[in-house]
Every structure is written in structure tokens, then in C-alpha cells.
Design an enzyme around this catalytic site. Structure first.
Site, PDB file in Angstrom:
ATOM      1  N   GLU A 221       0.954  -1.282  -0.089  1.00 11.20           N
ATOM      2  CA  GLU A 221       0.149  -0.089  -0.122  1.00 11.20           C
ATOM      3  C   GLU A 221       0.860   1.130   0.131  1.00 11.20           C
ATOM      4  O   GLU A 221       0.667   2.359   0.532  1.00 11.20           O
ATOM      5  CB  GLU A 221      -0.929  -0.134   1.235  1.00 11.20           C
ATOM      6  CG  GLU A 221      -1.889  -1.183   1.233  1.00 11.20           C
ATOM      7  CD  GLU A 221      -2.898  -1.314   2.303  1.00 11.20           C
ATOM      8  OE1 GLU A 221      -2.726  -0.863   3.385  1.00 11.20           O
ATOM      9  OE2 GLU A 221      -3.989  -1.862   1.991  1.00 11.20           O
ATOM     10  N   ASP A 300      -8.316  -9.162   4.316  1.00 10.36           N
ATOM     11  CA  ASP A 300      -8.076  -8.149   5.110  1.00 10.36           C
ATOM     12  C   ASP A 300      -9.263  -7.836   6.129  1.00 10.36           C
ATOM     13  O   ASP A 300      -9.918  -6.907   6.042  1.00 10.36           O
ATOM     14  CB  ASP A 300      -8.118  -6.730   4.275  1.00 10.36           C
ATOM     15  CG  ASP A 300      -7.520  -5.678   5.094  1.00 10.36           C
ATOM     16  OD1 ASP A 300      -6.933  -5.763   5.897  1.00 10.36           O
ATOM     17  OD2 ASP A 300      -7.586  -4.681   4.274  1.00 10.36           O
ATOM     18  N   GLU A 328     -12.376  -2.137  11.873  1.00 17.73           N
ATOM     19  CA  GLU A 328     -12.458  -1.365  10.739  1.00 17.73           C
ATOM     20  C   GLU A 328     -13.591  -1.858   9.953  1.00 17.73           C
ATOM     21  O   GLU A 328     -14.411  -0.937   9.325  1.00 17.73           O
ATOM     22  CB  GLU A 328     -11.106  -1.579   9.842  1.00 17.73           C
ATOM     23  CG  GLU A 328     -11.179  -0.700   8.516  1.00 17.73           C
ATOM     24  CD  GLU A 328      -9.729  -1.015   7.712  1.00 17.73           C
ATOM     25  OE1 GLU A 328      -8.776  -1.528   8.350  1.00 17.73           O
ATOM     26  OE2 GLU A 328      -9.651  -0.348   6.761  1.00 17.73           O
TER      27      GLU A 328
HETATM   28  C1  GCV Z   1      -2.451   0.635   8.556  1.00 19.85           C
HETATM   29  C2  GCV Z   1      -6.123  -1.952   5.397  1.00 19.85           C
HETATM   30  C3  GCV Z   1      -6.261  -0.797   6.293  1.00 19.85           C
HETATM   31  C4  GCV Z   1      -5.189   0.277   6.348  1.00 19.85           C
HETATM   32  C5  GCV Z   1      -4.323  -0.759   7.200  1.00 19.85           C
HETATM   33  C6  GCV Z   1      -3.909  -1.731   6.300  1.00 19.85           C
HETATM   34  C7  GCV Z   1      -2.710  -2.367   7.066  1.00 19.85           C
HETATM   35  O1  GCV Z   1      -5.625  -1.714   4.026  1.00 19.85           O
HETATM   36  O2  GCV Z   1      -7.425  -0.101   5.498  1.00 19.85           O
HETATM   37  O3  GCV Z   1      -5.604   1.374   6.939  1.00 19.85           O
HETATM   38  O4  GCV Z   1      -3.132   0.487   7.150  1.00 19.85           O
HETATM   39  O5  GCV Z   1      -4.933  -2.743   6.210  1.00 19.85           O
HETATM   40  O6  GCV Z   1      -3.090  -3.478   7.747  1.00 19.85           O
HETATM   41  O7  GCV Z   1      -1.392  -2.136   6.864  1.00 19.85           O
END
Ligand code: GCV
Length: 594
Positions: A221, A300, A328
Site C-alpha cells: 500500500e 483483510d 474497521e
Molecule cells: C494501516 C487495510 C487498512 C489500512 C491499514 C492496512 C494494513 O488496508 O484499510 O488502513 O493500514 O490494512 O493493515 O496495513
């Protein structure tokens, strides 16, 4: 209490608790024996950590009990924070944080309220946590400096945590040798880069002698990583591990590596495969002090996922399983969703294979710590399960309720919470399909929100059917990443469990589940039932006398349940309407679908 009055001693310990140090008791640093008779609890341990855990246990006990020995199943019981030092323009002070600001950082500075950090440390220690990371795995430019010129602030936090025998971890940027050190490369095989990391580690240990190690999100990411230099993740992790090894520190290297710029038209790329494809060829190549930190499911933190095949397959690598207490994708601490039954199911498959249990914290500056007061139960059970993965998650819920609320409220709290994960799952995404959330913030329904996006999270619903074909026979081959018996179980429609059907298979709406109902009828039924269950939760809470749990808490939970009910109805109606319009199949019970 005999003789010792250290900082970790719980405030409410009195003469009814006898703590005795016996260096020869053979229980290691953290183990203890405990017995309670005639209203007096006796704890025996070799070291202070054991006495501390025993003292917290003593406070949990009500009944007399014969002497029993307790030792943690895992030496590494980790809480990780996604807290930013500087308020991020999109993610705020805490990424995916639903409990107000950070307990550690405020507007670019260390918190002025270090006493609250001590309170938090005590809270974590009482659950069994012994390692905590204090900044986000997405390490932005300002946060990267915690490793260098802002190290003193990490040391201040470490000082508070040390009082409770908790060691601090720091998330670091893989690009630090360039961005902080001014080198021309962060290539992990470059001697100057390796020396830069070694010097950084020396500086850290000079001020934090019990430092736990680094957490690294690399090539994920947008975070930098070894791929930029044509190196593997073993090369990358081992370079940092070599720097920490002389001091006994670990690298928590995350396996959350996937292509987030996928073309949705490309049906051959499957995000679920990514971690195993990247990491399994490296099995056996990681240094001893590298712990590969793996999200519990392959995608995720969705409401329902199978266990990650990485956790079942990398026998020559030290592993950590990563859970997400911050909700989340499970209601964002506005919905009641007690997650330990999910975690416990994962642990029953992987507990023997992992060296560490990691949980992403749900704590912030909120007076109830966790935004939703009932989300504290997730925090509590995360620590307790890390200590003993075999604990019954529902018994842990009752333990938390008993420690938190008067007995007269226990029945209502239990009824509200024990199946709240199943309830959340039932009014959101059906049968393991996942990611039908609003893009970006991830709260509330948007069935096609991610369907044509680059994130690799698709459900492929059309007029005939829904789900992702991940079989070896006709799909992406993901099922083949599992060892037997999982591979065969998920590959076959006959044996794939209903709750994961659409994770592994694309099926027609008329497909009949093991439960005997069709997929489309199940979608309707489960969404009506889920929303109705929330209405019932709300009714039960409203009937509870506010004075029993405290007026403020009663009001807060009441408001949140009203929002949960509104949201559950929104989910129900959008999901049911979407699938009715796609399939054209009416609800057999003739209920209202819009
Ligand atoms: C901290 C998902 C979340 C991100 C998070 C990522 C991760 O994509 O939406 O906010 O980033 O996981 O675990 O690194």
C-alpha cells in the site's frame, strides 16, 4: 501483600493477597502459582512479572480454588497501534481509530498526559499483553523520525510501559537509510545500509535497553520495501534483524503484501493468493529473530474469512497471527461486535504454529478507552487469548462482564454480546463474500463500492450468481495453497462450509446450501434476521435500569445501539434490494424488498 510495593502493584491489592517471590519455583519470569482459601489468595512466582500477573489474577478470582500453575502459552503478546504522531489529512490521528485521538500522540507532539499512558499500560498488563508498538505501520515522514531525533519520546513511553513489564516496539520505514540517513540507497544488501541500521539499533538500545524491536510494513500500500532494489523480503527483514540481534530485539515483518493497483478486468490475479505467493518461497530463509506477521485471513479483516494459508504452510519460519480489535470492517466501534469467537476459531487452527499473537488496538483518548464501552471486551479478550489461546471466548466474555458490571446486569450484557459477531455478519456481507462496504472509510453498505476498483476485492455478482471461484479446477487456484485437509474441503462444493461458500466459489443464486435453503433465499432470510436481532438487542438494553450500569454509560451504549439498528436496516435493505434486482428472484416469504 508482603514487603514489595512496586509500581505495577494493582491499587486494590490488600492483605487478602499474599505475593511471594521464590526464585527456585521453576516457572520462568512470567509464570506463577495461585491458590485461594479462606478469603486469602497466595501467589508464588520467581520474578516480578510473574508476581504482577498473579496479582491481576488474584483480583479476578472470587471463589476459593486449589493451587494452580499459570504460564503464558506465548512469550510475545503484542498490542500494535496505528497511531500517527501528526494528524494525517485523510486518516487522522489514529488510522482506522474509532476512539478519539491517540493515547500517545497529539498534533505532532508526545502526549502531555503520560499518566494516562501508565493507566493504559496497567490495563494492558492486566490482560497479559507484554509488547506494544506505539506508531502506525504506515510510517509517514514525520513519524519515521521516532527512530532518530525523536527517540527520546519513544523512551518516555517505554519508561511508562516498563513499570508494567511491557516492552515497546517501533514501526520503522524501510526507506529510513535514505530519508533519515541521507544514503543513496536502502538496498538491504548494501554494507552501508546494513551499518546504518546497526547504528540506529545501537542508539535505540542505549536509551531503551529493553526495546522489543521493529514492526515493518514493506512493499505494501505504498510503503517502501526491498522490491525496489530487486531484493526479497527475506533480504529486507534479515538486514534489520541483524541490527537488532546483538540486543535481543525482533523484527515483526508483515506479510500483508499485495498489488493494490490491480485491474478489475484481470480475472487471473487474486489478492487472496498474494501473501502465500510472496512469502512461501522464502520459508526457511528468515533470520531467527524475524517474526513474519500474518493477518489471520488472506484478505483483510473481513467479518468472515478462512484462516490464512501462510499460517498453515510456513513451517520453517517464525510466525505471528495478527487480529484487528479496531473494528474497521466490523462496525467501527459503533456496532456491538464481540470478536473473540472469530479469533478463537483461528487460534484453534494455528496456535501451535505461531510464536506471537498480535492485535491491532482499538484504544484512544475516549473516556471509555474504546469509543463503544462494550468494545473493551475485545481488548480484554485479545490479551487473555494471547496468554492462553485455548481459553473459551464466551467464558472470557463473562469474565469481562463480571469484572466490569454488577451481577444484576450480567444477563443482559451476555445476551447482547455473545453472538454479536454472528449478528453483525448476518446483516452485512453474506456467506464469506466480504468488502461490500463504502470505499475509503469502510462504514456502511456499498455493494459495488469496490467492484470496479484497483484493490482486488471483488464479488462478481451478476444476474445468475455471485462469489469468487478460487478453486484449482476452474478458478484462481487459491484453494491449492492450503495443505490437506483444508485444500480438498474448500475446493469441493460438497464440503465447503456454507459460511465461506462465496469466498471460494461462484455459484448460481439457486444453489442449495447445506442448510437446505438456496443462496438467494439465505441472503434474504439472514439479512431480515440480522436486523431484527439488533432491534431486540436495543430493546433489551433500553429495558436495563440506567443506574445499574451508570447513567452515562447507559446513554452512550443506547445511542450507539440506535445507530447500529439504523445501520443494520440500511445494510439489510441495500443488500436484499441489490440481489433481488440482480437475480429477479422474489423472497419466498413475501417480505418487503425495495
Ligand atoms: C494501516 C487495510 C487498512 C489500512 C491499514 C492496512 C494494513 O488496508 O484499510 O488502513 O493500514 O490494512 O493493515 O496495513
Amino acid at each position: 501483600m508482603t514487603g514489595v510495593h512496586p509500581a505495577w502493584l494493582p491499587r486494590d491489592v490488600d492483605d487478602s493477597i499474599v505475593l511471594t517471590r521464590d526464585p527456585d519455583c521453576g516457572l520462568g519470569e512470567e509464570g506463577y502459582t495461585i491458590a485461594r482459601a479462606g478469603g486469602v489468595t497466595t501467589v508464588v512466582a520467581a520474578g516480578e512479572p510473574g508476581l504482577m500477573y498473579g496479582a491481576f489474577h488474584a483480583l479476578r478470582l472470587r471463589e476459593d480454588c486449589p493451587a494452580a500453575t499459570h504460564r503464558p502459552a506465548k512469550a510475545r503478546r503484542v498490542m500494535q497501534h496505528w497511531d500517527n504522531v501528526f494528524v494525517h489529512p485523510v486518516m487522522g490521528q489514529v488510522e482506522r481509530g474509532y476512539s478519539g485521538g491517540s493515547v500517545f500522540w497529539e498534533d505532532g507532539a508526545l502526549t502531555a498526559d503520560l499518566d494516562r499512558v501508565s493507566d493504559y499500560a496497567r490495563l494492558l498488563a492486566a490482560t497479559g499483553i507484554n509488547l506494544v508498538s506505539v506508531n502506525n505501520v504506515n510510517v509517514h515522514a514525520g513519524e519515521a523520525r521516532l527512530l532518530t531525533d525523536r527517540l527520546g519520546e519513544v523512551a518516555a513511553l517505554a519508561g511508562r510501559f516498563r513499570q508494567y513489564h511491557i516492552r515497546v516496539l517501533l514501526s520503522v520505514s524501510f526507506a529510513s537509510p535514505v530519508t533519515l540517513g541521507g544514503l543513496g540507497t536502502a538496498d538491504p544488501c548494501d554494507p552501508a545500509v546494513r551499518e546504518w541500521w546497526a547504528a540506529a539499533a545501537r542508539r535505540v538500545y542505549a536509551v531503551i535497553p529493553d526495546f522489543g524491536g521493529f514492526v515493518v510494513k514493506a512493499d505494501s500500500e505504498g510503503q517502501p520495501g526491498p522490491f525496489a532494489y530487486g531484493r526479497t523480503h527475506a533480504d529486507g527483514a534479515n538486514a534489520l534483524a541483524a541490527a537488532l540481534a546483538p540486543f535481543g530485539g525482533d523484527v515483526y515483518w508483515r506479510a500483508f503484501v499485495y498489488n493494490h493497483r490491480q485491474d478489475w478486468r484481470d480475472r487471473s490475479t487474486d489478492r487472496a493468493r498474494a501473501a502465500f505467493d510472496h512469502f512461501s518461497p522464502l520459508d526457511g530463509q528468515f533470520a531467527d529473530n524475524v517474526i513474519l506477521q500474518v493477518k489471520h485471513g488472506p484478505i483483510d479483516f473481513q467479518p468472515r474469512e478462512p484462516v490464512s494459508p501462510v499460517l498453515l504452510g510456513m513451517a520453517a519460519t517464525r510466525l505471528a497471527v495478527e487480529f484487528q480489535a479496531t473494528q474497521e470492517y466490523t462496525g467501527q466501534q459503533r456496532h456491538v461486535c464481540y470478536l473473540p469467537p472469530m479469533w478463537s476459531a483461528v487460534l484453534s487452527a494455528v496456535a501451535d504454529r505461531v510464536d506471537a499473537v498480535v492485535t491491532v488496538s482499538n484504544v484512544g483518548e475516549d473516556p471509555y478507552w474504546t469509543g463503544h464501552p462494550l468494545a473493551q471486551a475485545n481488548l480484554y479478550a485479545a490479551g487473555r487469548l494471547a496468554w492462553d489461546p485455548a481459553l473459551d471466548p464466551i467464558a472470557l466474555l463473562d469474565e469481562w462482564i463480571r469484572l466490569t458490571f454488577p451481577d444484576a446486569a450480567a444477563g443482559v450484557l451476555h445476551a447482547l454480546m455473545d453472538s454479536s459477531w454472528a449478528v453483525y455478519e448476518s446483516y452485512t456481507a453474506p456467506l464469506g463474500v466480504g468488502f461490500m462496504v463504502k470505499p475509503g472509510h469502510h462504514y456502511g453498505p456499498d455493494v459495488d463500492g469496490y467492484e470496479y476498483s484497483p484493490w482486488g476485492t471483488y464479488h462478481f455478482a451478476d444476474r445468475d450468481g455471485v462469489g469468487v471461484d478460487r478453486t484449482v479446477a476452474t478458478g484462481t487456484g487459491f484453494c491449492g495453497q492450503y495443505p490437506p485437509p483444508w485444500s480438498a474441503r474448500y475446493e469441493s462444493l460438497e464440503t465447503c462450509p456454507d459460511e465461506l461458500l462465496l469466498f471460494f466459489h461462484h455459484v448460481p443464486y439457486s444453489h442449495v446450501l447445506h442448510s437446505g435453503t438456496t443462496v438467494i433465499q439465505h441472503i434474504y432470510d439472514i439479512h431480515f434476521a440480522g436486523a431484527a436481532a439488533v432491534t431486540e438487542m436495543r430493546r433489551r438494553w433500553d429495558a436495563l435500569p440506567p443506574a445499574l450500569v451508570g447513567e452515562g454509560l447507559h446513554a452512550r451504549v443506547g445511542e450507539l445501539l440506535a445507530e447500529q439498528e439504523r445501520s443494520a436496516v440500511e445494510w439489510r435493505d441495500q443488500i436484499n434490494t441489490y440481489f433481488f434486482r440482480k437475480s429477479g428472484v422474489p423472497d419466498a416469504l413475501g417480505r418487503r424488498i425495495h
